[in-house]
Design an enzyme around this catalytic site. Structure first.
Site, mmCIF file in Angstrom:
data_model
loop_
_atom_site.group_PDB
_atom_site.id
_atom_site.type_symbol
_atom_site.label_atom_id
_atom_site.label_comp_id
_atom_site.label_asym_id
_atom_site.label_seq_id
_atom_site.Cartn_x
_atom_site.Cartn_y
_atom_site.Cartn_z
ATOM 1 N N HIS A 86 3.164 5.445 -3.888
ATOM 2 C CA HIS A 86 2.091 4.672 -3.759
ATOM 3 C C HIS A 86 2.333 2.980 -3.949
ATOM 4 C CE1 HIS A 86 -1.769 2.504 -4.117
ATOM 5 N NE2 HIS A 86 -1.268 2.188 -5.388
ATOM 6 N N CYS A 97 -6.759 4.682 -6.367
ATOM 7 C CA CYS A 97 -5.828 4.835 -5.130
ATOM 8 C C CYS A 97 -5.207 6.323 -5.199
ATOM 9 C CB CYS A 97 -4.574 3.968 -5.213
ATOM 10 S SG CYS A 97 -4.917 2.223 -5.648
ATOM 11 N N GLU A 147 -12.225 3.482 -2.781
ATOM 12 C CA GLU A 147 -12.880 2.712 -3.853
ATOM 13 C C GLU A 147 -13.435 1.385 -3.653
ATOM 14 O OE1 GLU A 147 -9.700 1.126 -6.565
ATOM 15 O OE2 GLU A 147 -8.274 2.600 -5.128
#
Ligand code: CAA
Length: 392
Positions: A239, A117, A85
């Site tokens: 994450h 993400c 990103e």
């Protein structure tokens, strides 16, 4: 009648890269007039990587993959995905720059994937599907990002930079991916970066809520489908934009899994966040850096152990999936290299950090020559000229 076992597909190799400069978050706390415990305990971070301009996502991605692939590996790759990103171009896929820099052949699909993400996991799952339908080929997935929120913003402490490269193949050496997973997508405005902005915008608290709600929903759905099988889970990875976020995800399981399982997951979670505490957020790569950290630090994991992975991308997409460690997986990790990469970094002063943060690539088409910021790195952005990028 005999049935053939489905072919195992998963992560055959993994390697990573982070730039050679960092900011100690005690220094950031002091400069911003914040109690250092807020960053160390409240956010759960110790240091963050600070990249120089020559270490953009292409260079970092190539540096992660460099050394992981021999000539035979290179010829077998049929799909190259760069998930990011922090892309460098609106049109040309950064995978094409990486392909060139790594000297890969042309007999492949080379694309870029974006969904905040989650992009790394989108890449891994797409790659696994590719290998299932092309078992003679492999896929190289590179998750590479620079997390930038801006000086003196709430997100400043959750910056970072790094890349994780993964070779996805049949009969993998590290971890086989279970083909069944649960996922969900829904449009939310928790975090975004408009095309004209060099820093991300975030509704920080809201993004935490979306993350946790999505994890909870997916855990429940996976349970309904018989996928969680908590007793067999040896570790649960999250994450980790900052380690406290993953910790909150983990804590939400305390009432949902037996006590002994939760204690096991808690113990292994600590191993999975060690690299992240020192590197910061690397967006698409964060979940996979957590996997590397777990496998490098935990000496009690064994072949056959089952690991859960929760991937989250703001915007938002989440996926909960599972993997099984393979015989001899330890041979394919390089903890000494990881330790050396972190140990040989240079600690920046606040003034140096802010000066690097303010550096910009030219946008007017003039020529710009870039210094080699990281002498350990084989690849870097060398020059811009007439709006074109030149790498070495
Ligand atoms: N000692 C110990 N803890 C302390 C403390 C002290 N002296 N002072 C404060 N804290 C604790 C607070 O109690 C709080 O704990 P909880 O989260 O458990 O409530 C924690 O430190 C954070 O403090 P604040 O509530 O004051 O939070 P903040 O306003 O500083 O913002 C943030 C924190 C929201 C994470 C912000 O840094 C941010 O916006 N970051 C970017 C967005 C982000 O990363 N979101 C994550 C989900 S989105 C995602 O995952 C995608 C992605 O990669 C971006």
């Amino acid at each position: 009648m005999t049935f053939e076992q489905p072919m195992a597909v998963g992560i055959d190799r993994m390697a990573w890269y982070t730039p050679n400069r960092f900011l100690d978050l005690d220094d950031l706390a002091q400069a911003r007039g914040v109690d250092p415990d807020k960053f160390r305990i409240g956010i759960g971070q110790r240091r963050m990587a600070v990249p120089t301009l020559d270490q953009d996502i292409v260079a970092m991605g190539a540096n992660a993959a460099e050394g992981m692939l021999n000539d035979i590996d290179k010829r077998r790759i049929g799909l190259l995905i760069v998930a990011t990103e922090s892309s460098v171009d609106q049109s040309k896929a950064s995978a094409l720059f990486v392909q060139d820099v790594l000297g890969l052949g042309g007999d492949m699909r080379a694309i870029e994937i974006k969904e905040a993400c989650y992009g790394g996991t989108a890449g891994v799952q797409l790659a696994a599907d590719f290998v299932r339908s092309h078992p003679q080929r492999t896929a190289l997935v590179i998750a590479t990002d620079i997390a930038r929120y801006g000086l003196r913003t709430g997100g400043e402490v959750t910056q970072g930079a790094g890349a994780v490269a993964m070779l996805i193949g049949p009969n993998p050496s590290i971890m086989a991916l279970e083909p069944e997973s649960v996922y969900h997508s829904t449009s939310t405005d928790d975090f975004w970066r408009p095309n004209y902005a060099t820093e991300a915008l975030a509704k920080g608290k809201y993004s935490e809520q979306v993350y946790l709600r999505l994890f909870s929903d997916l855990w429940q759905e996976a349970g309904r489908q018989g996928l969680t099988r908590a007793e067999s889970l040896q570790a649960m990875l999250f994450h980790i934009p900052f380690t406290k976020m993953g910790r909150k995800g983990l804590r939400s399981l305390s009432e949902r899994v037996p006590d002994d399982v939760f204690r096991r997951l808690e113990r292994r979670f600590e191993e999975s966040i060690k690299h992240c505490r020192d590197v910061g957020n690397c967006y698409t790569g964060s979940l996979y850096l957590g996997l590397i950290s777990l496998l490098e630090h935990d000496t009690t994991l064994r072949a056959g152990d089952r690991i859960g992975l929760f991937s989250y991308g703001s915007g938002s997409v989440g996926e909960l999936f599972f993997g099984v460690l393979q015989d001899g997986f330890q041979r394919y990790l390089d903890p000494a290299n990881s330790a050396a990469m972190l140990r040989t970094r240079q600690r920046l002063t606040m003034a140096e950090y802010e000066a690097i943060f303010e550096q910009r690539l030219v946008t007017d088409g003039s020529e710009q020559l870039l210094d080699a910021g990281d002498p350990r790195a084989k690849h870097r952005l060398v020059r811009l000229d007439a709006h074109e990028r030149y790498y070495a």
